[in-house]
Design a protein around this motif. Structure first.
Motif, PDB file in Angstrom:
ATOM      1  N   ASP A  35       0.823  -1.207   0.000  1.00 12.36           N
ATOM      2  CA  ASP A  35       0.000   0.000   0.000  1.00 12.36           C
ATOM      3  C   ASP A  35       0.859   1.260   0.000  1.00 12.36           C
ATOM      4  OD1 ASP A  35      -2.960  -1.104   1.001  1.00 12.36           O
ATOM      5  OD2 ASP A  35      -1.256  -2.251   1.781  1.00 12.36           O
ATOM      6  N   ASP A  36       0.397   2.251  -0.734  1.00 16.49           N
ATOM      7  CA  ASP A  36       1.064   3.550  -0.758  1.00 16.49           C
ATOM      8  C   ASP A  36       0.417   4.414   0.319  1.00 16.49           C
ATOM      9  OD1 ASP A  36       2.494   5.790  -1.344  1.00 16.49           O
ATOM     10  OD2 ASP A  36       1.477   6.234  -3.244  1.00 16.49           O
ATOM     11  N   VAL A  37       0.932   4.301   1.534  1.00 14.30           N
ATOM     12  CA  VAL A  37       0.379   5.055   2.660  1.00 14.30           C
ATOM     13  C   VAL A  37       1.486   5.865   3.314  1.00 14.30           C
ATOM     14  CG1 VAL A  37      -1.531   3.483   3.122  1.00 14.30           C
ATOM     15  CG2 VAL A  37       0.694   3.051   4.194  1.00 14.30           C
ATOM     16  N   SER A  38       1.088   6.939   3.976  1.00 18.61           N
ATOM     17  CA  SER A  38       2.042   7.827   4.641  1.00 18.61           C
ATOM     18  C   SER A  38       1.484   8.240   5.993  1.00 18.61           C
ATOM     19  CB  SER A  38       2.302   9.058   3.773  1.00 18.61           C
ATOM     20  OG  SER A  38       1.095   9.742   3.503  1.00 18.61           O
ATOM     21  N   PRO A  39       2.304   8.839   6.850  1.00 16.57           N
ATOM     22  CA  PRO A  39       1.830   9.194   8.184  1.00 16.57           C
ATOM     23  C   PRO A  39       0.686  10.195   8.153  1.00 16.57           C
ATOM     24  CG  PRO A  39       4.224   9.256   8.088  1.00 16.57           C
ATOM     25  CD  PRO A  39       3.740   9.109   6.682  1.00 16.57           C
ATOM     26  N   GLY A  40      -0.232  10.017   9.085  1.00 17.25           N
ATOM     27  CA  GLY A  40      -1.247  11.012   9.367  1.00 17.25           C
ATOM     28  C   GLY A  40      -0.951  11.547  10.750  1.00 17.25           C
ATOM     29  N   SER A  41      -1.862  11.267  11.692  1.00 12.74           N
ATOM     30  CA  SER A  41      -1.602  11.692  13.064  1.00 12.74           C
ATOM     31  C   SER A  41      -0.631  10.760  13.779  1.00 12.74           C
ATOM     32  CB  SER A  41      -2.911  11.767  13.853  1.00 12.74           C
ATOM     33  OG  SER A  41      -3.547  10.504  13.898  1.00 12.74           O
ATOM     34  N   VAL A  42      -0.378   9.574  13.216  1.00 13.84           N
ATOM     35  CA  VAL A  42       0.637   8.682  13.766  1.00 13.84           C
ATOM     36  C   VAL A  42       1.708   8.424  12.707  1.00 13.84           C
ATOM     37  CG1 VAL A  42      -0.991   7.550  15.330  1.00 13.84           C
ATOM     38  CG2 VAL A  42      -0.601   6.568  13.085  1.00 13.84           C
ATOM     39  N   GLY A  43       2.900   8.122  13.177  1.00  8.24           N
ATOM     40  CA  GLY A  43       3.986   7.772  12.261  1.00  8.24           C
ATOM     41  C   GLY A  43       4.774   8.942  11.730  1.00  8.24           C
ATOM     42  N   GLN A  44       4.531  10.144  12.273  1.00  6.79           N
ATOM     43  CA  GLN A  44       5.259  11.308  11.785  1.00  6.79           C
ATOM     44  C   GLN A  44       6.758  11.105  11.955  1.00  6.79           C
ATOM     45  OE1 GLN A  44       4.115  14.148  10.303  1.00  6.79           O
ATOM     46  NE2 GLN A  44       2.021  13.337  10.295  1.00  6.79           N
ATOM     47  N   GLY A  45       7.514  11.461  10.898  1.00  5.98           N
ATOM     48  CA  GLY A  45       8.966  11.279  10.926  1.00  5.98           C
ATOM     49  C   GLY A  45       9.394   9.870  10.568  1.00  5.98           C
ATOM     50  N   GLU A  46       8.429   8.993  10.274  1.00  6.35           N
ATOM     51  CA  GLU A  46       8.686   7.601   9.882  1.00  6.35           C
ATOM     52  C   GLU A  46       9.719   6.930  10.794  1.00  6.35           C
ATOM     53  OE1 GLU A  46       9.457   7.298   5.704  1.00  6.35           O
ATOM     54  OE2 GLU A  46       7.465   8.084   5.178  1.00  6.35           O
ATOM     55  N   LYS A 316      -8.020  -0.142   6.234  1.00  9.69           N
ATOM     56  CA  LYS A 316      -7.402   1.058   5.657  1.00  9.69           C
ATOM     57  C   LYS A 316      -8.383   2.224   5.626  1.00  9.69           C
ATOM     58  CE  LYS A 316      -5.974   0.974   1.326  1.00  9.69           C
ATOM     59  NZ  LYS A 316      -5.051   0.734   0.176  1.00  9.69           N
ATOM     60  N   GLU A 317      -9.616   1.941   5.233  1.00  2.28           N
ATOM     61  CA  GLU A 317     -10.616   3.012   5.174  1.00  2.28           C
ATOM     62  C   GLU A 317     -10.826   3.639   6.544  1.00  2.28           C
ATOM     63  OE1 GLU A 317     -14.106   1.289   3.540  1.00  2.28           O
ATOM     64  OE2 GLU A 317     -13.241   1.018   1.526  1.00  2.28           O
ATOM     65  N   TRP A 318     -10.855   2.804   7.590  1.00  2.00           N
ATOM     66  CA  TRP A 318     -11.052   3.337   8.938  1.00  2.00           C
ATOM     67  C   TRP A 318      -9.860   4.169   9.386  1.00  2.00           C
ATOM     68  CZ3 TRP A 318      -8.844   2.555  13.884  1.00  2.00           C
ATOM     69  CH2 TRP A 318      -9.592   3.072  14.950  1.00  2.00           C
ATOM     70  N   LEU A 319      -8.657   3.687   9.142  1.00  2.00           N
ATOM     71  CA  LEU A 319      -7.455   4.423   9.541  1.00  2.00           C
ATOM     72  C   LEU A 319      -7.378   5.774   8.833  1.00  2.00           C
ATOM     73  CD1 LEU A 319      -4.806   1.539   9.501  1.00  2.00           C
ATOM     74  CD2 LEU A 319      -5.693   2.712  11.524  1.00  2.00           C
ATOM     75  N   VAL A 320      -7.729   5.791   7.549  1.00  6.17           N
ATOM     76  CA  VAL A 320      -7.708   7.046   6.794  1.00  6.17           C
ATOM     77  C   VAL A 320      -8.801   7.986   7.294  1.00  6.17           C
ATOM     78  CG1 VAL A 320      -8.054   8.076   4.508  1.00  6.17           C
ATOM     79  CG2 VAL A 320      -6.636   6.032   4.742  1.00  6.17           C
ATOM     80  N   ALA A 321     -10.009   7.442   7.509  1.00  2.30           N
ATOM     81  CA  ALA A 321     -11.127   8.271   7.975  1.00  2.30           C
ATOM     82  C   ALA A 321     -10.839   8.884   9.340  1.00  2.30           C
ATOM     83  CB  ALA A 321     -12.407   7.438   8.039  1.00  2.30           C
ATOM     84  N   GLU A 322     -10.123   8.153  10.193  1.00  2.00           N
ATOM     85  CA  GLU A 322      -9.773   8.666  11.517  1.00  2.00           C
ATOM     86  C   GLU A 322      -8.556   9.587  11.493  1.00  2.00           C
ATOM     87  OE1 GLU A 322     -11.349   8.316  14.419  1.00  2.00           O
ATOM     88  OE2 GLU A 322     -12.952   7.119  13.506  1.00  2.00           O
ATOM     89  N   GLY A 323      -7.895   9.677  10.345  1.00  2.00           N
ATOM     90  CA  GLY A 323      -6.744  10.544  10.211  1.00  2.00           C
ATOM     91  C   GLY A 323      -5.437   9.957  10.707  1.00  2.00           C
ATOM     92  N   PHE A 324      -5.441   8.669  11.044  1.00  2.00           N
ATOM     93  CA  PHE A 324      -4.207   8.044  11.544  1.00  2.00           C
ATOM     94  C   PHE A 324      -3.151   7.924  10.455  1.00  2.00           C
ATOM     95  CE2 PHE A 324      -7.211   5.907  14.696  1.00  2.00           C
ATOM     96  CZ  PHE A 324      -6.852   6.756  15.730  1.00  2.00           C
ATOM     97  N   ILE A 325      -3.575   7.595   9.227  1.00  2.00           N
ATOM     98  CA  ILE A 325      -2.662   7.503   8.094  1.00  2.00           C
ATOM     99  C   ILE A 325      -3.310   8.213   6.899  1.00  2.00           C
ATOM    100  CG2 ILE A 325      -1.729   5.295   8.894  1.00  2.00           C
ATOM    101  CD1 ILE A 325      -3.314   3.923   6.616  1.00  2.00           C
TER     102      ILE A 325
END
Length: 328
Positions: A35-46, A316-325
């Motif tokens: 998946d092509d995903v990036s940090p949202g509210s979590v994972g900043q700075g990878e 994935k849809e839930w994580l994106v909708a919640e802004g986590f990723i």
């Protein structure tokens, strides 16, 4: 597939499944998450950049969804992720974590305390139950992170249509109805629940109720939901509290007001060496755990078990909708 079918597998059957798995492709096999995903509210700075992590799960919808969430968060945080979810039974995923063949999964505090650690009596307070499992299981090389409010335990349910007449809210209400009108309380349960001390007999004893044998019907778990919702043969049915069919079939879940059933709160479980190398995993998964309530789990499980959606996409849809990723 029943949400808690894994509770009813014998250890021998689970061990056989594990042996077959190990003799076949091995626990190191799996599919890379692409998946092509990036940090949202979590994972900043990878913070997991350069890490290669394997996620696993048991083979029922809820646990697969949770495993997919974990992998996607790790991926967004910079890790390469191997998807080894959907292992057969409960012991397979457990052994993968202990042996370091997998790095992360979600498990349940009641399962840890009773099934894995061998205690007969549950701990009533959910936080104390978690802490007891966390402290004891660390000696097995397993780290339990703080659990979600999500509690996938046993319950009795009634259709809203029937409950408009009886207005039941708690199992104590059921006991009162059974004393007042014994013929009214009909119940559908699985075979094993009908005979287990932590099932119907124990529940009757705790609540001081007696349900006549003629009022108890035994059947597969999936049929129970339909019978309670659509027929008059079962006023009440044995359910699991995060099952998506509860909402889909318009059922009311009755409160276990005397705390008879064990707590089965979902908790991220990490291989000890992995956690020592990447302690940031706790920070990455904590926001997810806080958001994962029993009601959220019901909704997500229904997307898979009722609507037929793919667990990975639901996660994935839930994580994106919640802004986590974020995607892309």
């Amino acid at each position: 597939m029943t949400t808690y079918g894994f509770r009813r597998r014998s250890l021998a059957a689970a061990a056989l499944a594990l042996a077959l798995l190990l003799s076949g492709c091995g626990l190191k096999s799996g599919s890379p998450m692409v998946d092509d995903v990036s940090p949202g509210s979590v994972g900043q700075g990878e913070p997991l950049e350069g890490a290669t992590l394997t996620v696993t799960s048991k083979n029922f919808s809820e646990n697969i969804i949770l495993g997919q969430m974990t992998g996607l968060v790790f991926k967004a945080a910079g890790a390469e992720v191997l998807d080894r979810t959907n292992l057969p039974g409960s012991i397979s995923a457990r052994e993968a974590i202990i042996n370091g063949d997998a790095d992360a999964q979600w498990d349940y505090t009641g399962t840890g305390w009773i099934t894995f650690l061998g205690h007969a009596d549950p701990v009533v307070d959910p936080q104390e139950q978690y802490e007891a499992v966390r402290d004891e299981d660390k000696g097995n090389g397993v780290v339990w992170l703080p659990p979600a409010p999500l509690d996938n335990t046993y319950a009795l349910a009634i259709s809203k249509k029937n409950n408009a007449r009886y207005k039941l809210k708690t199992l104590s209400d059921v006991a009162a109805l059974a004393r007042k009108d014994p013929g009214a309380v009909t119940i559908c349960v699985e075979n094993e629940f009908a005979s287990r001390d932590d099932g119907l007999p124990g529940m009757e004893k705790r609540y001081g109720m007696r349900i006549p044998a003629a009022n108890i019907q035994k059947m597969d778990a999936g049929i129970i939901y339909t019978q309670v919702s659509e027929s008059d043969s079962c006023l009440l049915g044995e359910v699991f509290t995060t099952d998506g069919r509860i909402k889909a079939m318009d059922l009311d879940v009755l409160e276990d007001d005397r705390n008879f059933f064990p707590n089965y709160n979902a908790s991220p479980v990490i291989h000890l060496a992995t956690f020592e190398k990447y302690p940031v995993i706790a920070e990455l998964l904590a926001p997810l755990a806080k958001k994962l309530t029993t009601e959220v789990a019901q909704t997500l499980n229904a997307k898979v078990d009722v609507d037929g959606e793919d667990p990975h996409e639901v996660a994935k849809e839930w994580l994106v909708a919640e802004g986590f990723i974020e995607e892309g």
